[in-house]
Design a protein around this motif. Structure first.
Motif, PDB file in Angstrom:
ATOM      1  N   TRP A  13       0.850  -1.319   0.042  1.00 40.36           N
ATOM      2  CA  TRP A  13       0.198  -0.078  -0.073  1.00 40.36           C
ATOM      3  C   TRP A  13       0.852   1.280   0.059  1.00 40.36           C
ATOM      4  N   GLU A  72      -0.519   6.354   2.797  1.00 39.23           N
ATOM      5  CA  GLU A  72      -1.103   6.704   3.791  1.00 39.23           C
ATOM      6  C   GLU A  72       0.065   7.704   4.764  1.00 39.23           C
ATOM      7  N   THR A  79      -3.267   7.253   8.972  1.00 44.58           N
ATOM      8  CA  THR A  79      -3.345   5.912   9.006  1.00 44.58           C
ATOM      9  C   THR A  79      -2.213   4.742   9.500  1.00 44.58           C
ATOM     10  N   LEU A  87      -4.039  -0.754   8.765  1.00 44.34           N
ATOM     11  CA  LEU A  87      -4.026  -1.297   7.409  1.00 44.34           C
ATOM     12  C   LEU A  87      -3.849  -2.819   7.445  1.00 44.34           C
ATOM     13  N   ALA A  89     -11.748  -2.000  -1.172  1.00 40.25           N
ATOM     14  CA  ALA A  89     -11.646  -0.587  -1.044  1.00 40.25           C
ATOM     15  C   ALA A  89     -12.706  -0.117  -0.061  1.00 40.25           C
ATOM     16  N   LEU A 102     -11.622  -0.433   3.471  1.00 45.57           N
ATOM     17  CA  LEU A 102     -10.540   0.413   3.683  1.00 45.57           C
ATOM     18  C   LEU A 102     -11.110   1.952   4.009  1.00 45.57           C
ATOM     19  N   GLN A 103     -12.032   2.291   3.372  1.00 39.63           N
ATOM     20  CA  GLN A 103     -12.725   3.671   3.359  1.00 39.63           C
ATOM     21  C   GLN A 103     -13.508   3.901   4.744  1.00 39.63           C
ATOM     22  N   ILE A 135      -9.323   7.562   5.881  1.00 40.36           N
ATOM     23  CA  ILE A 135      -9.113   7.413   4.517  1.00 40.36           C
ATOM     24  C   ILE A 135     -10.355   7.895   3.716  1.00 40.36           C
ATOM     25  N   ALA A 151      -9.808   4.756  -1.522  1.00 42.92           N
ATOM     26  CA  ALA A 151      -8.898   3.822  -1.756  1.00 42.92           C
ATOM     27  C   ALA A 151      -9.172   2.974  -3.226  1.00 42.92           C
ATOM     28  N   ILE A 156      -4.032   4.700  -1.456  1.00 43.57           N
ATOM     29  CA  ILE A 156      -4.838   5.570  -0.592  1.00 43.57           C
ATOM     30  C   ILE A 156      -4.613   6.853  -0.526  1.00 43.57           C
ATOM     31  N   GLU A 192      -5.905  10.109   1.551  1.00 42.41           N
ATOM     32  CA  GLU A 192      -6.430  10.333   3.189  1.00 42.41           C
ATOM     33  C   GLU A 192      -6.947  11.753   3.138  1.00 42.41           C
TER      34      GLU A 192
END
Length: 285
Positions: free
Chosen positions: A66, A69, A72, A77, A98, A101-102, A107, A110, A124, A126
Motif C-alpha cells: 500500500w 497513508e 493511518t 491497514l 476498497a 478501507l474507506q 481514508i 482507496a 490510499i 486520506e
C-alpha cells in the motif's frame, strides 16, 4: 358492367428471410464428429485449468502493498487487509476491499488492483487535516467534517504544515476520552475555527499571538501570553450554530466589545475579560 380488380401482389420485404438451421446443426456440419469431440475436450481442459488456477496453490495472494497513508497506522491497514492473505488472486473483490478501507477514519478514497501472480496493490487518499485538537494526553488531527483522523504526541515537534493549522487546547474533562475516529461537535468545531481567525489587532491588542482554549467552566477563551490576559467568549449552543450567520455575528459582536473595552482600559492592566454577553463586559485587573 362491373370491372373486376386484380388481386394486389405485395413485393416481399428485402429483409425477410427464412430462418437458418440452428447453430448446433451448423457446427455439426462444419465439424466432423472427431472435430466436435476434440473441441469438447479442449473446452473441458480450459475450464478445468481455470478452476485449477482459482482453487489450486497457484495465484494465491502472498504480498499486499500500500501507499499514500500518512495518518493511518500500519497496524490498522494490516488488520483490514489480513483476510486477503492466501486467498485466490482471481477471486479478490477489489470494490469490497476498497469499501472496507474507506471505513477507516482517515481514508477518503482507496483503489485496489491485483497484479499477477500474487500481489494486491492499494493506493490510499486520506482526508485533509484542517485543525489540531489538543487534549491533556495527545494532539488529535481533525478533518473538515470534524472526524479525528490522526494523532501526535504532545511533546512531538509538529511538521510545518500541521503547525500552520488552527490549534484548540481542549481542557474539558470529556476531552480525555477523545480518540481517533471520534467526531468533534459541529457547533464547537465551527466556533473554534472562527475564533482561531481572530487577529490580536481586531481586539485592539498588541499581542503577538492568541491561543484558543476550551474549558468546562468558561467555554471558549482567547488567551494572550504577552501581555498576559484571557478573554472569555463562553459557550455557543447549537441554536447559534444552526442559524445562518448567527454564530459569526455573535463572535463579531464579542470581538467589537473587547476592542471597545481595551480602547478605554489598557490591556496591560487586565488579566481577564468576560465578553460572553457583548452588551455587558466585565473584567478583572
Amino acid at each position: 358492367m362491373t370491372r373486376r380488380s386484380k388481386p394486389s401482389r405485395r413485393r416481399p420485404s428485402a429483409h425477410a428471410h427464412r430462418p437458418g438451421p440452428p447453430l448446433r446443426k451448423r457446427v455439426r456440419r462444419a465439424l466432423p464428429a472427431r472435430g466436435r469431440i476434440a473441441a469438447g475436450l479442449l473446452t473441458a481442459v480450459l475450464i478445468g485449468g481455470l478452476l485449477a488456477l482459482i482453487n489450486g496453490p497457484w495465484l494465491r495472494v502472498t504480498r499486499v502493498a500500500w501507499a499514500g497513508e500518512r495518518y493511518t497506522p500500519a497496524t490498522q491497514l494490516q488488520r483490514a487487509l489480513a483476510p486477503l492473505d492466501g486467498t485466490a488472486l482471481l477471486t479478490v473483490d477489489a470494490s469490497a476491499v476498497a469499501a472496507r478501507l474507506q471505513r477507516l477514519p482517515a481514508i477518503s478514497r482507496a483503489t485496489v488492483e491485483t497484479v499477477l501472480p500474487d500481489t494486491v496493490r492499494v493506493n490510499i487518499v486520506e482526508k485533509v487535516a484542517t485543525i489540531v485538537w489538543q487534549t491533556n494526553a495527545v494532539r488529535l488531527l481533525g478533518s473538515a467534517d470534524g472526524v479525528l483522523i490522526g494523532q501526535l504526541a504532545l511533546e512531538a515537534d509538529l511538521p510545518a504544515d500541521i503547525a500552520a493549522l488552527p490549534l484548540v487546547d481542549d481542557r474539558r474533562v470529556a476531552s480525555r476520552e477523545l480518540i481517533v475516529g471520534d467526531r468533534i461537535d459541529a457547533s464547537a468545531l465551527a466556533a473554534a475555527l472562527l475564533l482561531s481567525e481572530v487577529e490580536p489587532a481586531a481586539l485592539g491588542s498588541e499581542a503577538v499571538d492568541l491561543e484558543v482554549r476550551l474549558t468546562d467552566a468558561d467555554g471558549f477563551l482567547l488567551v494572550s501570553r504577552e501581555p498576559g490576559w484571557e478573554a472569555d467568549f463562553g459557550f455557543y449552543p447549537d441554536a447559534d450554530y444552526g442559524a445562518s450567520g448567527a454564530l459569526a455575528e455573535r463572535i463579531e459582536a464579542q470581538v467589537t466589545a473587547i476592542r471597545t473595552f481595551f480602547a478605554f482600559e489598557g490591556e496591560g492592566t487586565v488579566t481577564w475579560v468576560d465578553a460572553r454577553d457583548p452588551r455587558r463586559v466585565y473584567w478583572r485587573p
